[in-house]
Design a protein around this motif. Structure first.
Motif, PDB file in Angstrom:
ATOM      1  N   GLY A  30      58.285  35.337  13.183  1.00 41.61           N
ATOM      2  CA  GLY A  30      58.628  36.410  13.734  1.00 41.61           C
ATOM      3  C   GLY A  30      58.067  36.917  15.350  1.00 41.61           C
ATOM      4  N   TRP A  31      57.716  35.908  15.964  1.00 41.19           N
ATOM      5  CA  TRP A  31      57.011  35.424  16.729  1.00 41.19           C
ATOM      6  C   TRP A  31      58.005  35.260  18.481  1.00 41.19           C
ATOM      7  CZ3 TRP A  31      56.000  31.795  20.890  1.00 41.19           C
ATOM      8  CH2 TRP A  31      55.450  32.242  21.519  1.00 41.19           C
ATOM      9  N   GLN A  32      57.165  35.865  19.447  1.00 40.51           N
ATOM     10  CA  GLN A  32      57.736  35.317  20.816  1.00 40.51           C
ATOM     11  C   GLN A  32      56.914  36.031  21.626  1.00 40.51           C
ATOM     12  OE1 GLN A  32      61.523  37.932  20.958  1.00 40.51           O
ATOM     13  NE2 GLN A  32      60.358  39.809  21.445  1.00 40.51           N
ATOM     14  N   PRO A  33      57.190  35.163  22.941  1.00 36.82           N
ATOM     15  CA  PRO A  33      55.471  35.399  23.613  1.00 36.82           C
ATOM     16  C   PRO A  33      56.057  36.933  24.342  1.00 36.82           C
ATOM     17  CG  PRO A  33      57.263  33.825  24.452  1.00 36.82           C
ATOM     18  CD  PRO A  33      58.129  33.923  23.228  1.00 36.82           C
ATOM     19  N   THR A  34      54.686  37.794  24.308  1.00 41.63           N
ATOM     20  CA  THR A  34      54.724  38.602  25.044  1.00 41.63           C
ATOM     21  C   THR A  34      53.785  38.501  26.510  1.00 41.63           C
ATOM     22  OG1 THR A  34      52.468  39.031  24.152  1.00 41.63           O
ATOM     23  CG2 THR A  34      54.262  40.159  22.957  1.00 41.63           C
ATOM     24  N   VAL A  35      53.671  37.964  26.792  1.00 36.56           N
ATOM     25  CA  VAL A  35      52.712  37.553  28.206  1.00 36.56           C
ATOM     26  C   VAL A  35      53.602  36.771  29.431  1.00 36.56           C
ATOM     27  CG1 VAL A  35      50.739  36.890  29.456  1.00 36.56           C
ATOM     28  CG2 VAL A  35      51.013  37.961  27.194  1.00 36.56           C
ATOM     29  N   SER A  36      54.130  37.081  30.303  1.00 39.37           N
ATOM     30  CA  SER A  36      55.124  35.907  31.494  1.00 39.37           C
ATOM     31  C   SER A  36      53.846  35.615  32.375  1.00 39.37           C
ATOM     32  CB  SER A  36      55.532  37.750  32.944  1.00 39.37           C
ATOM     33  OG  SER A  36      53.910  37.880  33.315  1.00 39.37           O
ATOM     34  N   LEU A  37      54.711  34.489  32.823  1.00 43.24           N
ATOM     35  CA  LEU A  37      54.433  33.032  33.351  1.00 43.24           C
ATOM     36  C   LEU A  37      53.358  34.042  34.238  1.00 43.24           C
ATOM     37  CD1 LEU A  37      54.450  30.114  33.451  1.00 43.24           C
ATOM     38  CD2 LEU A  37      56.248  30.299  34.801  1.00 43.24           C
ATOM     39  N   ARG A  38      53.974  34.665  34.717  1.00 44.19           N
ATOM     40  CA  ARG A  38      53.663  35.444  36.073  1.00 44.19           C
ATOM     41  C   ARG A  38      51.977  35.396  35.579  1.00 44.19           C
ATOM     42  NH1 ARG A  38      54.906  35.955  41.720  1.00 44.19           N
ATOM     43  NH2 ARG A  38      56.652  36.045  41.461  1.00 44.19           N
ATOM     44  N   GLU A  39      51.176  36.227  34.989  1.00 42.15           N
ATOM     45  CA  GLU A  39      50.522  36.961  34.350  1.00 42.15           C
ATOM     46  C   GLU A  39      49.329  35.546  33.278  1.00 42.15           C
ATOM     47  OE1 GLU A  39      48.944  40.327  31.680  1.00 42.15           O
ATOM     48  OE2 GLU A  39      50.757  40.623  31.364  1.00 42.15           O
ATOM     49  N   GLY A  40      50.236  34.697  32.609  1.00 39.49           N
ATOM     50  CA  GLY A  40      49.801  33.861  31.783  1.00 39.49           C
ATOM     51  C   GLY A  40      48.962  33.122  32.164  1.00 39.49           C
ATOM     52  N   LEU A  41      49.775  31.990  33.229  1.00 36.44           N
ATOM     53  CA  LEU A  41      49.419  31.319  34.372  1.00 36.44           C
ATOM     54  C   LEU A  41      47.720  31.176  34.652  1.00 36.44           C
ATOM     55  CD1 LEU A  41      50.298  28.126  35.335  1.00 36.44           C
ATOM     56  CD2 LEU A  41      50.844  28.586  36.358  1.00 36.44           C
ATOM     57  N   PRO A  42      47.917  32.369  35.767  1.00 39.44           N
ATOM     58  CA  PRO A  42      46.144  32.493  36.139  1.00 39.44           C
ATOM     59  C   PRO A  42      45.279  32.202  34.977  1.00 39.44           C
ATOM     60  CG  PRO A  42      47.639  33.368  36.769  1.00 39.44           C
ATOM     61  CD  PRO A  42      48.593  33.579  35.924  1.00 39.44           C
ATOM     62  N   ARG A  43      45.216  33.718  33.579  1.00 41.00           N
ATOM     63  CA  ARG A  43      44.492  33.294  32.801  1.00 41.00           C
ATOM     64  C   ARG A  43      44.670  32.332  31.660  1.00 41.00           C
ATOM     65  NH1 ARG A  43      47.814  38.295  29.289  1.00 41.00           N
ATOM     66  NH2 ARG A  43      45.814  38.464  27.916  1.00 41.00           N
ATOM     67  N   MET A  44      45.476  31.223  32.086  1.00 42.66           N
ATOM     68  CA  MET A  44      45.173  29.819  31.060  1.00 42.66           C
ATOM     69  C   MET A  44      44.278  29.195  31.851  1.00 42.66           C
ATOM     70  SD  MET A  44      47.796  27.417  31.057  1.00 42.66           S
ATOM     71  CE  MET A  44      48.001  26.688  32.558  1.00 42.66           C
ATOM     72  N   VAL A  45      44.282  28.981  33.482  1.00 42.83           N
ATOM     73  CA  VAL A  45      43.406  28.600  34.148  1.00 42.83           C
ATOM     74  C   VAL A  45      41.839  28.576  34.303  1.00 42.83           C
ATOM     75  CG1 VAL A  45      43.221  27.973  36.923  1.00 42.83           C
ATOM     76  CG2 VAL A  45      45.536  27.542  35.845  1.00 42.83           C
ATOM     77  N   THR A  46      42.101  29.916  33.539  1.00 37.44           N
ATOM     78  CA  THR A  46      40.727  30.835  33.819  1.00 37.44           C
ATOM     79  C   THR A  46      40.167  29.618  32.639  1.00 37.44           C
ATOM     80  OG1 THR A  46      41.352  33.290  35.448  1.00 37.44           O
ATOM     81  CG2 THR A  46      38.956  33.061  33.760  1.00 37.44           C
ATOM     82  N   ASP A  47      40.538  30.069  31.366  1.00 39.85           N
ATOM     83  CA  ASP A  47      39.968  30.225  30.774  1.00 39.85           C
ATOM     84  C   ASP A  47      39.531  28.176  30.118  1.00 39.85           C
ATOM     85  OD1 ASP A  47      40.138  30.473  27.297  1.00 39.85           O
ATOM     86  OD2 ASP A  47      41.678  28.770  27.351  1.00 39.85           O
ATOM     87  N   PHE A  48      40.232  27.246  30.895  1.00 41.90           N
ATOM     88  CA  PHE A  48      40.801  26.349  30.596  1.00 41.90           C
ATOM     89  C   PHE A  48      39.340  25.736  31.459  1.00 41.90           C
ATOM     90  CE2 PHE A  48      44.724  23.752  29.937  1.00 41.90           C
ATOM     91  CZ  PHE A  48      44.884  24.761  28.487  1.00 41.90           C
ATOM     92  N   ARG A  49      39.524  26.522  32.932  1.00 38.77           N
ATOM     93  CA  ARG A  49      37.640  26.153  33.377  1.00 38.77           C
ATOM     94  C   ARG A  49      36.700  26.986  32.789  1.00 38.77           C
ATOM     95  NH1 ARG A  49      38.030  25.424  38.554  1.00 38.77           N
ATOM     96  NH2 ARG A  49      39.743  26.811  39.007  1.00 38.77           N
ATOM     97  N   LEU A  50      36.627  27.681  32.232  1.00 34.38           N
ATOM     98  CA  LEU A  50      35.484  28.614  31.116  1.00 34.38           C
ATOM     99  C   LEU A  50      35.393  27.113  29.962  1.00 34.38           C
ATOM    100  CD1 LEU A  50      33.583  30.355  30.261  1.00 34.38           C
ATOM    101  CD2 LEU A  50      35.221  31.125  29.110  1.00 34.38           C
ATOM    102  N   ARG A  51      36.247  26.996  29.558  1.00 37.19           N
ATOM    103  CA  ARG A  51      36.066  26.080  28.279  1.00 37.19           C
ATOM    104  C   ARG A  51      35.561  23.983  29.020  1.00 37.19           C
ATOM    105  NH1 ARG A  51      40.615  26.386  23.434  1.00 37.19           N
ATOM    106  NH2 ARG A  51      41.279  29.239  23.646  1.00 37.19           N
ATOM    107  N   LEU A  52      36.740  23.614  29.907  1.00 31.50           N
ATOM    108  CA  LEU A  52      35.942  22.518  30.394  1.00 31.50           C
ATOM    109  C   LEU A  52      34.746  22.635  31.075  1.00 31.50           C
ATOM    110  CD1 LEU A  52      39.888  21.354  31.691  1.00 31.50           C
ATOM    111  CD2 LEU A  52      38.240  20.970  29.781  1.00 31.50           C
ATOM    112  N   PHE A  53      34.414  23.597  32.107  1.00 34.52           N
ATOM    113  CA  PHE A  53      33.390  23.235  33.230  1.00 34.52           C
ATOM    114  C   PHE A  53      32.243  24.644  32.808  1.00 34.52           C
ATOM    115  CE2 PHE A  53      36.820  22.036  35.346  1.00 34.52           C
ATOM    116  CZ  PHE A  53      36.607  21.313  35.879  1.00 34.52           C
ATOM    117  N   GLY A  54      32.309  25.696  31.710  1.00 32.76           N
ATOM    118  CA  GLY A  54      31.572  26.731  31.164  1.00 32.76           C
ATOM    119  C   GLY A  54      31.369  27.288  33.044  1.00 32.76           C
ATOM    120  N   ASP A  55      32.132  27.253  33.797  1.00 37.19           N
ATOM    121  CA  ASP A  55      32.409  28.021  34.249  1.00 37.19           C
ATOM    122  C   ASP A  55      32.845  29.854  34.550  1.00 37.19           C
ATOM    123  OD1 ASP A  55      32.464  28.959  37.351  1.00 37.19           O
ATOM    124  OD2 ASP A  55      34.424  28.074  38.299  1.00 37.19           O
ATOM    125  N   THR A  56      31.430  30.508  34.664  1.00 35.03           N
ATOM    126  CA  THR A  56      31.921  32.352  34.131  1.00 35.03           C
ATOM    127  C   THR A  56      32.717  32.837  35.727  1.00 35.03           C
ATOM    128  OG1 THR A  56      30.177  32.651  35.223  1.00 35.03           O
ATOM    129  CG2 THR A  56      29.927  32.180  32.564  1.00 35.03           C
TER     130      THR A  56
END
Length: 68
Positions: A30-56
């Motif tokens: 019963g799952w489907q995406p609730t975040v648009s690509l336009r909103e989700g892509l920058p959030r993903m970049v920020t999350d990856f940056r934090l995970r990879l580099f610890g960049d706050t």
């Protein structure tokens, strides 16, 4: 800045355009995406940056990645 970029040919089974089929997730969970690509892509970049580099503080605005 010190990373070496290597270009290699794709394997025969490598798809040129990726678009996952989420029909099973919709049907079974019963799952489907609730975040648009336009909103989700920058959030993903920020999350990856934090995970990879610890960049706050995300530098996504400087690179233009967040301007999707």
């Amino acid at each position: 800045p010190n990373a070496k970029i290597e270009f290699r040919p794709n394997t025969e089974d490598d798809p040129h355009m990726r678009k996952p089929d989420i029909s099973k997730a919709k049907e079974l969970l019963g799952w489907q995406p609730t975040v648009s690509l336009r909103e989700g892509l920058p959030r993903m970049v920020t999350d990856f940056r934090l995970r990879l580099f610890g960049d706050t503080k995300s530098n996504a605005d400087k690179s233009g990645a967040a301007a999707v």
